[in-house]
Scaffold this active site. Structure first.
Site, short mmCIF file in Angstrom:
data_model
loop_
_atom_site.label_atom_id
_atom_site.label_comp_id
_atom_site.label_asym_id
_atom_site.label_seq_id
_atom_site.Cartn_x
_atom_site.Cartn_y
_atom_site.Cartn_z
N PRO A 24 0.84 -1.20 0.00
CA PRO A 24 0.00 0.00 0.00
C PRO A 24 0.87 1.25 0.00
O PRO A 24 1.80 1.36 0.80
CB PRO A 24 -0.80 -0.13 1.30
CG PRO A 24 0.06 -0.97 2.19
CD PRO A 24 0.78 -1.93 1.29
N ALA A 26 0.36 5.53 -0.25
CA ALA A 26 -0.54 6.67 -0.33
C ALA A 26 -0.29 7.45 -1.62
O ALA A 26 0.85 7.76 -1.95
CB ALA A 26 -0.36 7.57 0.88
N GLN A 78 -6.75 -1.07 2.89
CA GLN A 78 -6.05 -0.72 4.13
C GLN A 78 -6.75 0.44 4.83
O GLN A 78 -7.08 1.45 4.20
CB GLN A 78 -4.60 -0.33 3.86
CG GLN A 78 -3.82 -0.10 5.15
CD GLN A 78 -2.38 0.28 4.93
OE1 GLN A 78 -2.09 1.43 4.62
NE2 GLN A 78 -1.47 -0.68 5.08
N CYS A 108 2.97 3.00 8.63
CA CYS A 108 3.28 4.27 7.97
C CYS A 108 4.15 5.15 8.86
O CYS A 108 3.79 5.41 10.02
CB CYS A 108 1.99 5.00 7.61
SG CYS A 108 2.28 6.60 6.80
N GLY A 210 10.57 -4.38 2.00
CA GLY A 210 11.71 -3.49 2.19
C GLY A 210 12.88 -3.80 1.28
O GLY A 210 13.43 -4.90 1.33
N ARG A 234 7.94 0.87 -3.62
CA ARG A 234 8.55 1.92 -4.44
C ARG A 234 9.25 1.39 -5.69
O ARG A 234 9.29 2.07 -6.72
CB ARG A 234 9.51 2.73 -3.58
CG ARG A 234 8.85 3.55 -2.49
CD ARG A 234 9.86 4.15 -1.54
NE ARG A 234 10.61 3.14 -0.82
CZ ARG A 234 11.82 3.31 -0.31
NH1 ARG A 234 12.42 4.48 -0.45
NH2 ARG A 234 12.42 2.34 0.34
#
Length: 349
Positions: A24, A26, A78, A108, A210, A234
């Site tokens: 997830p 944002a 989420q 987060c 990660g 990312r």
């Protein structure tokens, strides 16, 4: 544990088609991006977080985030917040509106989230963690609830193992762990040893997250942590074919060739079309800018192109600029090659 992509974890009644999950993010994992990543090989994609504040349920942004029309199952939404009753209400609301899995955000690191004692700030209060998890699980008894965390608030207060036990007792059906503390944000290296320690004691599927930027790194993380799945965030921005590349590498041990410029052009155009339809003219242009930047980073003349493109205010002008850039790129070299040396830079940007 099988590290190949054919062995996805079971989350409630949902057997994932593989062990590759979109994290997830944002402002990123909207329906167009989730659908694209699933098409490119992801077994599941978690939505960008939805607030637990019931006053915002009718806002245009919240309604858009709850739009799952035509989305490939399972649909994981989420939710974020710090008040157990409100989190329970948010879970019920999203299940009523199509969510098939509810994911709880306790990972987060953003200040605006932590300042209201939500996200990874919750890791400082294990009793509150338990109350939130128990409230949400009880509110949607027929829907699997999952949890995303970090390894702790800071390096002096790593408590991922404690959170695992609380989560299991509360009825959580999968746990995703970003291998950093909140204080680390995205700096340093992910703590795969912490994820491995959690996996060793877990009764539920563990998802490692990660620094997973290449197929080789995906294989390494799966083997080092023994996790049931990996979660990629990312590194997939502007590079959704990463899921396809990882799936192929885990199954065969061989790398797929880099995508050709023509394919990247086509993928971007389809993504832009979906964004424009989803957000409309003005919102679509604004949302598209960051995606165009991600798709073109590392290509010749991309910096000047992005600077000019960010000043364009219509879908027609944006598409003309994209087409012109990629047709010129095709003329130089029809094969796009991302050097491994800049893979982490691209993922962190």
């Amino acid at each position: 544990m099988q590290s190949g992509p054919l062995h996805g974890p079971l989350i409630g009644p949902f057997q994932l088609k593989n062990n590759l999950i979109v994290a997830p993010m944002a402002g990123v994992t909207d329906r167009p991006f989730r659908q694209l990543c699933k098409k490119m090989g992801a077994g599941m994609a978690v939505s960008e977080m939805v607030t637990s504040n019931s006053l915002l349920y009718g806002s245009a942004k919240t309604l858009r985030r709850a739009n799952h029309e035509g989305e490939v199952e399972p649909i994981s939404v989420q939710i974020a917040g710090s008040i157990p009753a409100m989190m329970a209400e948010a879970a019920r609301h999203n299940v009523d509106n199509g969510a098939q899995i509810i994911d709880i955000n306790m990972g987060c690191p953003a200040k605006k989230i932590c300042n209201v004692m939500a996200g990874s700030a919750l890791l400082q209060d294990e009793a509150l963690v338990a109350r939130i998890l128990e409230a949400v699980v009880a509110a949607v008894p027929n829907t699997p609830v999952t949890l995303k965390i970090r390894t702790g608030w800071d390096k002096s207060h790593r408590n991922a193992l404690a959170i695992l036990h609380i989560a299991q007792e509360s009825g959580i059906q999968a746990l995703a762990i970003h291998g950093r503390t909140r204080a680390c944000a995205y700096s340093g290296e992910a703590e795969y040893e912490t994820i491995a320690a959690v996996k060793a004691e877990a009764r539920v599927p563990i998802i490692a997250n990660g620094d997973i930027t290449t197929p080789e790194k995906a294989k390494f993380v799966l083997e080092a942590t023994r996790a049931d799945a990996i979660m990629i965030g990312r590194a997939a921005q502007g590079r959704p074919w990463l899921f396809r590349e990882i799936a192929h590498f885990l199954a065969s041990g061989e790398r797929l060739p880099a995508p050709e410029v023509a394919e990247i052009h086509d993928v971007l155009l389809a993504h832009l079309d979906d964004l424009y339809r989803f957000y409309g003219e003005i919102g679509g242009v604004r949302m598209a800018r960051k995606h165009i930047a991600w798709y073109t980073r590392g290509l010749a003349d991309s910096a000047s192109f992005r600077h000019a493109m960010n000043r364009l205010e219509s879908t027609a002008l944006q598409l003309d600029a994209v087409n012109d850039f990629f047709w010129r790129a095709r003329g130089r070299d029809n094969r796009l090659v991302y050097l491994e040396a800049n893979a982490d830079e691209r993922a962190a940007a």
